[in-house]
Design a protein around this motif. Structure first.
Motif, PDB file in Angstrom:
ATOM      1  N   ASP A  22      25.543   5.611 -14.515  1.00  0.00           N
ATOM      2  CA  ASP A  22      26.571   5.598 -13.466  1.00  0.00           C
ATOM      3  C   ASP A  22      26.508   4.273 -12.713  1.00  0.00           C
ATOM      4  OD1 ASP A  22      28.558   6.424 -11.794  1.00  0.00           O
ATOM      5  OD2 ASP A  22      27.431   8.065 -10.861  1.00  0.00           O
ATOM      6  N   PRO A  23      26.768   3.148 -13.414  1.00  0.00           N
ATOM      7  CA  PRO A  23      26.605   1.835 -12.775  1.00  0.00           C
ATOM      8  C   PRO A  23      27.592   1.564 -11.659  1.00  0.00           C
ATOM      9  CG  PRO A  23      27.653   1.603 -14.917  1.00  0.00           C
ATOM     10  CD  PRO A  23      27.205   3.034 -14.823  1.00  0.00           C
ATOM     11  N   GLY A  24      28.723   2.277 -11.645  1.00  0.00           N
ATOM     12  CA  GLY A  24      29.720   2.061 -10.613  1.00  0.00           C
ATOM     13  C   GLY A  24      29.420   2.770  -9.309  1.00  0.00           C
ATOM     14  N   ARG A  25      28.406   3.610  -9.312  1.00  0.00           N
ATOM     15  CA  ARG A  25      28.056   4.349  -8.095  1.00  0.00           C
ATOM     16  C   ARG A  25      27.414   3.401  -7.086  1.00  0.00           C
ATOM     17  NH1 ARG A  25      27.626   9.858  -7.702  1.00  0.00           N
ATOM     18  NH2 ARG A  25      26.564  10.685  -5.841  1.00  0.00           N
ATOM     19  N   ALA A  26      27.865   3.480  -5.859  1.00  0.00           N
ATOM     20  CA  ALA A  26      27.347   2.587  -4.830  1.00  0.00           C
ATOM     21  C   ALA A  26      25.874   2.868  -4.556  1.00  0.00           C
ATOM     22  CB  ALA A  26      28.146   2.755  -3.539  1.00  0.00           C
ATOM     23  N   ARG A  27      25.124   1.805  -4.325  1.00  0.00           N
ATOM     24  CA  ARG A  27      23.724   1.980  -3.965  1.00  0.00           C
ATOM     25  C   ARG A  27      23.651   2.668  -2.610  1.00  0.00           C
ATOM     26  NH1 ARG A  27      21.772  -4.101  -5.234  1.00  0.00           N
ATOM     27  NH2 ARG A  27      19.632  -3.379  -5.466  1.00  0.00           N
ATOM     28  N   GLY A  28      22.789   3.649  -2.532  1.00  0.00           N
ATOM     29  CA  GLY A  28      22.678   4.420  -1.300  1.00  0.00           C
ATOM     30  C   GLY A  28      23.573   5.641  -1.287  1.00  0.00           C
ATOM     31  N   GLY A  63      21.990   9.560  -7.957  1.00  0.00           N
ATOM     32  CA  GLY A  63      22.351   8.325  -7.279  1.00  0.00           C
ATOM     33  C   GLY A  63      22.320   7.143  -8.222  1.00  0.00           C
ATOM     34  N   ASN A  64      22.499   5.958  -7.670  1.00  0.00           N
ATOM     35  CA  ASN A  64      22.466   4.724  -8.433  1.00  0.00           C
ATOM     36  C   ASN A  64      21.020   4.417  -8.831  1.00  0.00           C
ATOM     37  OD1 ASN A  64      22.042   1.652  -8.536  1.00  0.00           O
ATOM     38  ND2 ASN A  64      24.262   1.809  -8.656  1.00  0.00           N
ATOM     39  N   THR A  65      20.799   4.042 -10.094  1.00  0.00           N
ATOM     40  CA  THR A  65      19.438   3.845 -10.606  1.00  0.00           C
ATOM     41  C   THR A  65      19.058   2.374 -10.785  1.00  0.00           C
ATOM     42  OG1 THR A  65      20.248   4.068 -12.895  1.00  0.00           O
ATOM     43  CG2 THR A  65      19.424   6.060 -11.810  1.00  0.00           C
ATOM     44  N   PHE A  66      19.890   1.466 -10.297  1.00  0.00           N
ATOM     45  CA  PHE A  66      19.646   0.039 -10.536  1.00  0.00           C
ATOM     46  C   PHE A  66      18.297  -0.420  -9.976  1.00  0.00           C
ATOM     47  CE2 PHE A  66      20.536  -4.580  -9.804  1.00  0.00           C
ATOM     48  CZ  PHE A  66      20.709  -4.921 -11.139  1.00  0.00           C
ATOM     49  N   ASP A  67      17.955   0.009  -8.760  1.00  0.00           N
ATOM     50  CA  ASP A  67      16.674  -0.394  -8.180  1.00  0.00           C
ATOM     51  C   ASP A  67      15.495   0.151  -8.973  1.00  0.00           C
ATOM     52  OD1 ASP A  67      17.860  -1.896  -6.217  1.00  0.00           O
ATOM     53  OD2 ASP A  67      17.696  -0.366  -4.652  1.00  0.00           O
TER      54      ASP A  67
END
Length: 236
Positions: free
Chosen positions: A44-50, A96-100
């Protein structure tokens, strides 16, 4: 032999697939010669962080199901996880966003602690009543995995740290044709999509190994004189 695994800790089948792969690997005769590398993929890369919310409503919205149908979907996944000996909370989890998380996994890879952090991230996300999307929880499990606390905070505080490595993994997944995870690549010879049964992984490892080190073919003719322990053949 190198096995690369593209996955996302928000993906339950990645969690289950990792356990099944490890069982399959344990049955592989050359398991000690296998290097396993985990690579990044965001579902879900488009999901906002936080932007964090409960899983069940997210699934209902994403798949056009009722809340009860979404709960039934999660119960089915939980049954598969439990069959592999994994803890799994079918309700009450966050998404949630998993980028971090992926950025920290690249830090962990650089420090030789990637597998430890990945296991803790999966366990926290799927089996514990804590949110891995909480920065404090994420930092805590990173330290528990063996990373330096100050270094973890430095990476979390710098949104560019290891960002290129995550994006490079995602580009490579696209180049390989991977549009879903888990996606396993064996020695760049075979791709396996999904959390397959353990025996499928064992068979694939064996086949990839045989093609990597093919059995020796011996060519002989009618006049194949040779010497052995009992002496030498005498030409007629």
């Amino acid at each position: 032999m190198r096995v690369e695994i593209w996955s996302d800790i928000a993906c339950p089948w990645c969690y289950i697939g990792k356990a099944r792969f490890e069982k399959g690997l344990a049955e592989f005769a050359h398991r000690d010669d296998v290097e396993v590398v985990h690579r990044s993929f965001e579902l879900d890369p488009g999901r906002a962080r936080g932007e964090v919310g409960p899983v069940i409503p997210m699934l209902a919205k994403k798949y056009g199901r009722t809340i009860e149908e979404a709960r039934a979907m999660e119960a089915n996944v939980a049954s598969n996880a439990h069959a592999e000996g994994l803890g799994y909370l079918a309700d009450g989890r966050d998404h949630g966003n998993t980028f971090d998380i992926h950025r920290l996994l690249h830090l962990a890879k650089a420090r030789g602690r990637q597998s430890e952090l990945l296991d803790l991230a999966y366990r926290t996300n799927f089996a514990e009543e804590r949110s891995v999307f909480d920065p404090e929880v994420l930092a805590d499990i990173a330290v528990r995995a063996g990373l330096d606390a100050a270094e973890v905070q430095a990476v979390l505080g710098d949104e560019n740290a290891y960002a290129d490595e995550v994006r490079a993994d995602e580009r490579e997944a696209a180049e390989l044709g991977a549009n879903a995870v888990p996606f396993f690549v064996l020695d760049r010879r075979y791709g396996i999509s999904g959390g397959q049964p353990a025996e499928v992984f064992t068979q694939a490892l064996e086949q990839a190994w045989q093609e990597r080190t093919p059995a020796l073919k011996t060519l002989t003719g009618d006049d194949a004189e040779a010497c052995g322990p009992d002496g030498c053949e005498v030409p007629r």
